[in-house]
Design a protein around this motif. Structure first.
Motif, PDB file in Angstrom:
ATOM      1  N   GLN A  13       0.814  -1.299   0.058  1.00 40.54           N
ATOM      2  CA  GLN A  13       0.153   0.019  -0.070  1.00 40.54           C
ATOM      3  C   GLN A  13       0.863   1.331   0.046  1.00 40.54           C
ATOM      4  OE1 GLN A  13      -2.744  -0.511   3.301  1.00 40.54           O
ATOM      5  NE2 GLN A  13      -4.242  -1.463   2.068  1.00 40.54           N
ATOM      6  N   SER A 126      -0.196   0.046  -4.075  1.00 37.09           N
ATOM      7  CA  SER A 126      -1.700   0.536  -4.350  1.00 37.09           C
ATOM      8  C   SER A 126      -2.239   1.715  -3.550  1.00 37.09           C
ATOM      9  CB  SER A 126      -2.774  -0.838  -4.020  1.00 37.09           C
ATOM     10  OG  SER A 126      -2.497  -0.901  -2.360  1.00 37.09           O
ATOM     11  N   SER A 127      -2.702   2.487  -4.026  1.00 33.54           N
ATOM     12  CA  SER A 127      -3.453   3.801  -3.405  1.00 33.54           C
ATOM     13  C   SER A 127      -4.482   3.503  -2.369  1.00 33.54           C
ATOM     14  CB  SER A 127      -3.880   4.718  -4.607  1.00 33.54           C
ATOM     15  OG  SER A 127      -5.114   4.240  -5.372  1.00 33.54           O
TER      16      SER A 127
END
Length: 127
Positions: A13, A126-127
């Motif tokens: 993340q 990942s955002s």
């Protein structure tokens, strides 16, 4: 002849960390500078970080300043890329490369100067 194998990639993340390793075969590994490059889909290969053969000098690309660090352990024939505060734009395949540079060289960002390349490891943020 030097063979390079990258490892440590994966899915993380945004804001997280990963440490990539570049393991080399060959007894002359300490004779080579090592660089990390990355390439995202549809984009040109980008210089990330490099370390001189003795580890005394390092060079980085502007996009990773203050977030990534590089180190090497010549006894283990391994170079590490510590990546902190990862961003989605760091998503790419990361490659390590080894090359010979004069002691006065500062052009570690030039991919063409490297003679040996690994197969790459995927990093996805990942955002």
């Amino acid at each position: 002849q030097v063979q390079l194998v990258e490892s440590g990639g994966g899915l993380v993340q945004a804001g997280g960390s990963l440490r990539l390793s570049c393991a080399a075969s060959g007894r002359t590994f300490s004779s080579y500078a090592v660089g990390w490059f990355r390439q995202a889909p549809g984009k040109e290969r980008e210089f990330v970080f490099a370390i001189s053969r003795g580890g005394g000098r390092t060079y980085y690309g502007d996009s990773v300043k203050d977030r990534f660090t590089i180190s090497r352990d010549n006894a283990k024939n391994t170079v590490y890329l510590q990546m902190n505060s990862l961003k989605p734009e760091d998503t790419a395949v990361y490659y390590c490369a080894a090359g010979s540079f004069p002691s006065s060289a500062t052009y570690y960002y030039r991919a063409g100067q490297y003679d040996y390349w690994g197969q790459g490891t995927q990093v996805t943020v990942s955002s």
